[in-house]
Design a protein around this motif. Structure first.
Motif, PDB file in Angstrom:
ATOM      1  N   MET A   1     104.418  52.933  74.331  1.00  8.92           N
ATOM      2  CA  MET A   1     105.819  53.047  74.722  1.00  8.92           C
ATOM      3  C   MET A   1     106.565  53.739  73.593  1.00  8.92           C
ATOM      4  SD  MET A   1     108.616  50.112  75.689  1.00  8.92           S
ATOM      5  CE  MET A   1     108.453  49.183  74.196  1.00  8.92           C
ATOM      6  N   GLY A   2     107.393  54.724  73.958  1.00  8.95           N
ATOM      7  CA  GLY A   2     108.175  55.425  72.955  1.00  8.95           C
ATOM      8  C   GLY A   2     109.347  54.596  72.474  1.00  8.95           C
ATOM      9  N   SER A   3     109.890  54.984  71.319  1.00  7.73           N
ATOM     10  CA  SER A   3     110.995  54.221  70.749  1.00  7.73           C
ATOM     11  C   SER A   3     112.254  54.341  71.605  1.00  7.73           C
ATOM     12  CB  SER A   3     111.270  54.657  69.315  1.00  7.73           C
ATOM     13  OG  SER A   3     111.957  55.873  69.268  1.00  7.73           O
ATOM     14  N   GLU A   4     112.409  55.465  72.314  1.00 10.56           N
ATOM     15  CA  GLU A   4     113.573  55.621  73.204  1.00 10.56           C
ATOM     16  C   GLU A   4     113.489  54.647  74.377  1.00 10.56           C
ATOM     17  OE1 GLU A   4     116.447  57.344  72.821  1.00 10.56           O
ATOM     18  OE2 GLU A   4     115.634  57.687  70.820  1.00 10.56           O
ATOM     19  N   ASP A   5     112.298  54.460  74.916  1.00 13.33           N
ATOM     20  CA  ASP A   5     112.096  53.516  76.010  1.00 13.33           C
ATOM     21  C   ASP A   5     112.391  52.092  75.533  1.00 13.33           C
ATOM     22  OD1 ASP A   5     111.377  52.773  78.632  1.00 13.33           O
ATOM     23  OD2 ASP A   5     109.297  52.388  78.033  1.00 13.33           O
ATOM     24  N   ILE A  93     104.442  33.485  80.019  1.00 15.45           N
ATOM     25  CA  ILE A  93     105.519  32.504  79.866  1.00 15.45           C
ATOM     26  C   ILE A  93     106.106  32.538  78.456  1.00 15.45           C
ATOM     27  CG2 ILE A  93     104.072  30.525  79.242  1.00 15.45           C
ATOM     28  CD1 ILE A  93     107.053  30.357  81.615  1.00 15.45           C
ATOM     29  N   ARG A  94     105.300  32.883  77.466  1.00 12.02           N
ATOM     30  CA  ARG A  94     105.796  32.986  76.088  1.00 12.02           C
ATOM     31  C   ARG A  94     106.836  34.097  75.987  1.00 12.02           C
ATOM     32  NH1 ARG A  94     100.653  34.419  73.013  1.00 12.02           N
ATOM     33  NH2 ARG A  94     100.605  35.727  74.862  1.00 12.02           N
ATOM     34  N   PHE A  95     106.587  35.211  76.669  1.00 13.27           N
ATOM     35  CA  PHE A  95     107.542  36.313  76.683  1.00 13.27           C
ATOM     36  C   PHE A  95     108.851  35.865  77.335  1.00 13.27           C
ATOM     37  CE2 PHE A  95     104.018  39.817  76.986  1.00 13.27           C
ATOM     38  CZ  PHE A  95     103.625  39.533  75.686  1.00 13.27           C
ATOM     39  N   ILE A  96     108.708  35.159  78.451  1.00 16.80           N
ATOM     40  CA  ILE A  96     109.888  34.664  79.175  1.00 16.80           C
ATOM     41  C   ILE A  96     110.702  33.736  78.279  1.00 16.80           C
ATOM     42  CG2 ILE A  96     110.660  33.241  81.121  1.00 16.80           C
ATOM     43  CD1 ILE A  96     108.160  34.333  82.648  1.00 16.80           C
ATOM     44  N   ASP A  97     110.033  32.815  77.626  1.00 17.86           N
ATOM     45  CA  ASP A  97     110.722  31.862  76.745  1.00 17.86           C
ATOM     46  C   ASP A  97     111.510  32.566  75.653  1.00 17.86           C
ATOM     47  OD1 ASP A  97     109.857  29.588  78.099  1.00 17.86           O
ATOM     48  OD2 ASP A  97     108.160  29.224  76.746  1.00 17.86           O
ATOM     49  N   VAL A  98     110.864  33.497  74.977  1.00 20.44           N
ATOM     50  CA  VAL A  98     111.512  34.176  73.844  1.00 20.44           C
ATOM     51  C   VAL A  98     112.680  35.034  74.322  1.00 20.44           C
ATOM     52  CG1 VAL A  98     111.190  35.913  72.032  1.00 20.44           C
ATOM     53  CG2 VAL A  98     109.485  34.105  72.350  1.00 20.44           C
ATOM     54  N   LEU A  99     112.462  35.829  75.355  1.00 20.25           N
ATOM     55  CA  LEU A  99     113.536  36.715  75.818  1.00 20.25           C
ATOM     56  C   LEU A  99     114.714  35.942  76.412  1.00 20.25           C
ATOM     57  CD1 LEU A  99     111.743  39.813  77.387  1.00 20.25           C
ATOM     58  CD2 LEU A  99     112.571  39.458  75.051  1.00 20.25           C
ATOM     59  N   CYS A 106     121.402  33.179  73.718  1.00 17.48           N
ATOM     60  CA  CYS A 106     122.005  33.730  72.489  1.00 17.48           C
ATOM     61  C   CYS A 106     121.524  33.037  71.210  1.00 17.48           C
ATOM     62  CB  CYS A 106     123.531  33.727  72.583  1.00 17.48           C
ATOM     63  SG  CYS A 106     124.172  34.726  73.944  1.00 17.48           S
ATOM     64  N   TYR A 107     120.269  32.621  71.205  1.00 16.38           N
ATOM     65  CA  TYR A 107     119.663  32.083  69.992  1.00 16.38           C
ATOM     66  C   TYR A 107     119.301  33.255  69.082  1.00 16.38           C
ATOM     67  CZ  TYR A 107     118.621  27.473  72.134  1.00 16.38           C
ATOM     68  OH  TYR A 107     118.680  26.229  72.711  1.00 16.38           O
ATOM     69  N   ASP A 108     119.226  33.000  67.777  1.00 15.23           N
ATOM     70  CA  ASP A 108     118.660  34.011  66.893  1.00 15.23           C
ATOM     71  C   ASP A 108     117.163  33.731  66.753  1.00 15.23           C
ATOM     72  OD1 ASP A 108     118.292  32.081  64.802  1.00 15.23           O
ATOM     73  OD2 ASP A 108     120.268  32.510  63.988  1.00 15.23           O
ATOM     74  N   MET A 109     116.465  34.637  66.106  1.00 11.22           N
ATOM     75  CA  MET A 109     115.003  34.520  66.025  1.00 11.22           C
ATOM     76  C   MET A 109     114.558  33.235  65.313  1.00 11.22           C
ATOM     77  SD  MET A 109     113.416  36.880  67.577  1.00 11.22           S
ATOM     78  CE  MET A 109     114.037  38.244  68.514  1.00 11.22           C
ATOM     79  N   GLU A 110     115.298  32.851  64.279  1.00 11.23           N
ATOM     80  CA  GLU A 110     114.946  31.635  63.551  1.00 11.23           C
ATOM     81  C   GLU A 110     115.065  30.410  64.456  1.00 11.23           C
ATOM     82  OE1 GLU A 110     117.090  33.974  62.347  1.00 11.23           O
ATOM     83  OE2 GLU A 110     115.833  34.784  60.748  1.00 11.23           O
ATOM     84  N   GLU A 111     116.138  30.347  65.235  1.00 16.43           N
ATOM     85  CA  GLU A 111     116.334  29.219  66.154  1.00 16.43           C
ATOM     86  C   GLU A 111     115.236  29.173  67.213  1.00 16.43           C
ATOM     87  OE1 GLU A 111     121.181  28.733  66.208  1.00 16.43           O
ATOM     88  OE2 GLU A 111     120.291  30.413  67.294  1.00 16.43           O
ATOM     89  N   ILE A 112     114.846  30.334  67.698  1.00 15.41           N
ATOM     90  CA  ILE A 112     113.783  30.397  68.713  1.00 15.41           C
ATOM     91  C   ILE A 112     112.468  29.905  68.117  1.00 15.41           C
ATOM     92  CG2 ILE A 112     112.409  31.930  70.184  1.00 15.41           C
ATOM     93  CD1 ILE A 112     114.956  33.722  70.360  1.00 15.41           C
ATOM     94  N   SER A 113     112.161  30.358  66.918  1.00 13.95           N
ATOM     95  CA  SER A 113     110.887  29.951  66.307  1.00 13.95           C
ATOM     96  C   SER A 113     110.844  28.447  66.077  1.00 13.95           C
ATOM     97  CB  SER A 113     110.630  30.717  65.010  1.00 13.95           C
ATOM     98  OG  SER A 113     111.605  30.422  64.039  1.00 13.95           O
ATOM     99  N   ILE A 114     111.964  27.858  65.707  1.00 12.22           N
ATOM    100  CA  ILE A 114     112.020  26.402  65.519  1.00 12.22           C
ATOM    101  C   ILE A 114     111.881  25.697  66.865  1.00 12.22           C
ATOM    102  CG2 ILE A 114     113.551  24.486  64.882  1.00 12.22           C
ATOM    103  CD1 ILE A 114     114.655  26.396  62.655  1.00 12.22           C
ATOM    104  N   TYR A 125     106.960  39.034  66.938  1.00 10.90           N
ATOM    105  CA  TYR A 125     105.866  39.745  67.612  1.00 10.90           C
ATOM    106  C   TYR A 125     105.987  39.574  69.131  1.00 10.90           C
ATOM    107  CZ  TYR A 125     101.194  40.596  69.471  1.00 10.90           C
ATOM    108  OH  TYR A 125     100.144  41.046  70.235  1.00 10.90           O
ATOM    109  N   LEU A 126     106.182  38.321  69.579  1.00 10.24           N
ATOM    110  CA  LEU A 126     106.333  38.074  71.017  1.00 10.24           C
ATOM    111  C   LEU A 126     107.542  38.813  71.591  1.00 10.24           C
ATOM    112  CD1 LEU A 126     105.561  34.247  71.259  1.00 10.24           C
ATOM    113  CD2 LEU A 126     104.122  36.131  72.077  1.00 10.24           C
ATOM    114  N   TYR A 127     108.618  38.830  70.830  1.00 11.68           N
ATOM    115  CA  TYR A 127     109.837  39.523  71.250  1.00 11.68           C
ATOM    116  C   TYR A 127     109.554  41.009  71.496  1.00 11.68           C
ATOM    117  CZ  TYR A 127     114.416  41.779  70.536  1.00 11.68           C
ATOM    118  OH  TYR A 127     115.532  42.560  70.652  1.00 11.68           O
ATOM    119  N   SER A 128     108.922  41.657  70.540  1.00 12.86           N
ATOM    120  CA  SER A 128     108.660  43.087  70.706  1.00 12.86           C
ATOM    121  C   SER A 128     107.649  43.352  71.818  1.00 12.86           C
ATOM    122  CB  SER A 128     108.204  43.729  69.394  1.00 12.86           C
ATOM    123  OG  SER A 128     106.990  43.183  68.973  1.00 12.86           O
ATOM    124  N   GLN A 129     106.636  42.496  71.935  1.00 11.63           N
ATOM    125  CA  GLN A 129     105.662  42.650  73.019  1.00 11.63           C
ATOM    126  C   GLN A 129     106.323  42.441  74.382  1.00 11.63           C
ATOM    127  OE1 GLN A 129     102.201  43.517  72.950  1.00 11.63           O
ATOM    128  NE2 GLN A 129     103.048  44.265  71.024  1.00 11.63           N
TER     129      GLN A 129
END
Length: 139
Positions: A1-5, A93-99, A106-114, A125-129
């Motif tokens: 996937m390109g960076s524009e996509d 489901i992991r992708f669904i949870d993170v996104l 409106c959680y930040d990444m730290e809150e999601i990881s906790i 990693y899950l977020y970008s995937q």
């Protein structure tokens, strides 16, 4: 996937989160004006008085903010439905949870990881995937 996509997908998904910030800002402004309007005592203004903004102007400004808030809420509800539809079409489901936690709750990444008991690195990693795997349902 390109960076524009990737950028296009992220921009689409961020619309709800950005509007929530606008809604919170307008709610705060309305609250402040409401408090100022309540605190205004019956004051006689004469030509020499140099006080704050007359209460009538504050009431009109509050009405304008409330109209703007209503309009943004309608748009935001539509954004939320569109984004949730895209997220729910993911298979992992992991992708669904993170996104969902990031773009809807409106959680930040730290809150999601906790919350999900993941390392911060794994959460990112899950977020970008997840963004790479999502399909936009643009109507």
């Amino acid at each position: 996937m390109g960076s524009e996509d990737f950028k296009e997908k992220k921009h689409f998904l961020m619309r709800y989160r950005k509007n929530i910030a606008k809604i919170n800002r307008l709610k705060t402004l309305i609250y402040i004006l409401d408090e100022e309007i309540k605190s205004v005592k019956s004051v006689k203004y004469d030509s020499s008085s140099r006080g704050g903004e007359p209460s009538e102007n504050k009431v009109n400004k509050k009405i304008d903010y409330e109209i703007r808030l209503s309009n943004i809420k309608k748009i935001t509800d539509q954004y939320k439905r569109e984004i949730i539809e895209c997220i729910d079409n993911l298979e992992d489901i992991r992708f669904i949870d993170v996104l969902e936690k990031y773009f809807i709750d409106c959680y930040d990444m730290e809150e999601i990881s906790i919350e999900l008991n993941y390392s911060l690195r794994y959460t990112r990693y899950l977020y970008s995937q997840a963004i790479e795997h999502i399909t936009l349902n643009v109507h």
